[in-house]
Design an enzyme around this catalytic site. Sequence first.
Site, mmCIF file in Angstrom:
data_model
loop_
_atom_site.group_PDB
_atom_site.id
_atom_site.type_symbol
_atom_site.label_atom_id
_atom_site.label_comp_id
_atom_site.label_asym_id
_atom_site.label_seq_id
_atom_site.Cartn_x
_atom_site.Cartn_y
_atom_site.Cartn_z
ATOM 1 C CB THR A 50 -0.929 -0.014 1.230
ATOM 2 O OG1 THR A 50 -1.635 -1.253 1.233
ATOM 3 C CG2 THR A 50 -1.920 1.121 1.224
ATOM 4 C CG ASP A 54 4.096 -10.201 8.956
ATOM 5 O OD1 ASP A 54 3.263 -10.748 9.698
ATOM 6 O OD2 ASP A 54 4.236 -10.493 7.756
ATOM 7 N N GLY A 82 4.596 -14.504 9.542
ATOM 8 C CA GLY A 82 5.932 -13.933 9.345
ATOM 9 C C GLY A 82 6.434 -14.398 7.993
ATOM 10 C CD GLN A 98 -0.016 -15.788 14.181
ATOM 11 O OE1 GLN A 98 1.169 -15.603 14.363
ATOM 12 N NE2 GLN A 98 -0.476 -16.546 13.196
ATOM 13 N NE ARG A 99 -4.278 -9.851 8.769
ATOM 14 C CZ ARG A 99 -4.191 -10.333 7.525
ATOM 15 N NH1 ARG A 99 -3.109 -10.979 7.149
ATOM 16 N NH2 ARG A 99 -5.153 -10.157 6.681
ATOM 17 C CG HIS A 117 -5.887 -15.117 8.748
ATOM 18 N ND1 HIS A 117 -5.397 -16.189 8.062
ATOM 19 C CD2 HIS A 117 -5.662 -14.023 7.988
ATOM 20 C CE1 HIS A 117 -4.900 -15.768 6.905
ATOM 21 N NE2 HIS A 117 -5.051 -14.457 6.839
HETATM 22 O O1 F6P Z 1 1.727 -9.409 5.993
HETATM 23 C C1 F6P Z 1 0.904 -9.731 7.038
HETATM 24 C C2 F6P Z 1 0.427 -11.151 6.947
HETATM 25 O O2 F6P Z 1 -0.301 -11.375 8.111
HETATM 26 C C3 F6P Z 1 1.517 -12.209 6.721
HETATM 27 O O3 F6P Z 1 2.176 -12.595 7.872
HETATM 28 C C4 F6P Z 1 0.730 -13.321 6.080
HETATM 29 O O4 F6P Z 1 1.549 -14.144 5.278
HETATM 30 C C5 F6P Z 1 -0.252 -12.582 5.255
HETATM 31 O O5 F6P Z 1 -0.459 -11.323 5.853
HETATM 32 C C6 F6P Z 1 -1.571 -13.318 5.096
HETATM 33 O O6 F6P Z 1 -2.385 -12.590 4.239
HETATM 34 P P1 F6P Z 1 -3.886 -12.995 3.864
HETATM 35 O O7 F6P Z 1 -4.769 -12.399 4.898
HETATM 36 O O8 F6P Z 1 -4.079 -12.412 2.538
HETATM 37 O O9 F6P Z 1 -3.962 -14.483 3.892
#
Ligand code: F6P
Length: 364
Positions: free
Chosen positions: A123, A145, A188, A291-292, A289
């Site tokens: 981005t 990351d 990562g 982790q996100r 995910h």
């Molecule tokens: O770049 C951040 C990240 O969380 C990476 O660690 C991971 O490989 C990627 O995004 C996963 O992306 P998506 O949500 O598109 O699967």
Amino acid sequence: MVEEIRRVGILTGGGDAPGLNAVIRGAVLTGINCYNYEMVGIREGFDGLMNHMPLVPLDRDRVRGLHMRGGTILGAANRGSPFAQKMELPDGTTEKRDRSQEAIERLRELEIDALIVAGGDGTMGISSRLRAIGAKIVGVPKTIDNDLGETDVTFGFDTAIATATEALDKLQTTAESHHRVMVLEVMGRDAGWIALTAGVAGGADAILIPEIPFRMERVFAKIRQINEAGRRYSLVVVAEGAHPHDGEQAYYIGEAGEAAARLGGMGNFVGAEITRVLNTEVRVTVLGHLQRGGTPTPRDRWLATRFGSAAAHMVARQEWGMMVALKGNDLVSVPVERAADVKLINPNSERVQMARDLGITLGD
Ligand code: F6P
């Protein structure tokens, strides 16, 4: 030339990270309170701009309570660069076209005088190119990351390592009961910040990161050593982007270099190898995910709010093409294009040596 700014757009691009909503809130409150800006959100990253999606009015009411919400209320898109827009052709095929001038015109039509873009390396690369053709953009760096150059820390990272550390704590208790080797695969892609930090915080015995190609023999030796010392369980953390010294990164969809390729599978490879050679009980967990998602930690809320607020001040100072960043404890402005430099772990750094001093193997 100093131009009048009245309406400011906000857009969140790339994958999400806990804290994006706090950035939006920080920017909106500062923009309204300090400069009386009209703040508006663009949905789904640059896709929303190109596809004429309706704007989201962002007033005080709309951002109330956002500090604690994961995700992004604006939506995010991993695709959608105005420089490579997918177009359907009459024969049913697709091709990518440069529609960047349309993006500039669209901002003008929407009377958006300045744009705050929160995103990762991709981005920020797009933002820098849009700036070069006239867009008035300021950037906010984002990724769980923690691998963006020019900022010491990104928001989302603290939440991710909290999740990964909690997973290790939980895996340890069950590993101990069943005398198992537990392998945890964490995110990562290029850098092992999550693996190293959560691995140390969660008491891992082996930590495999993209920056240090690993040899399975080193992992086997570590597990044997632990067993011989009388402890009958071990914890192995594998960054999704780690790879053996004689092999490639693992993808479960597509191949390296393809836009749609998805990293993943190295945890299962490591687990299968341990089972094959040591003939011991192994279980693999892929954290993915988790982790996100979820509620950002206080530290991520604090950093994200500071970044958002600083971005509104940067708009007022007309610092186009610049991105807010954290250096030490202070906020600074750096050129957005520099965010594309990946910040890797130095294998010779104090933090890696410390992990070795604790007896952790990095697989080399
Ligand atoms: O770049 C951040 C990240 O969380 C990476 O660690 C991971 O490989 C990627 O995004 C996963 O992306 P998506 O949500 O598109 O699967």
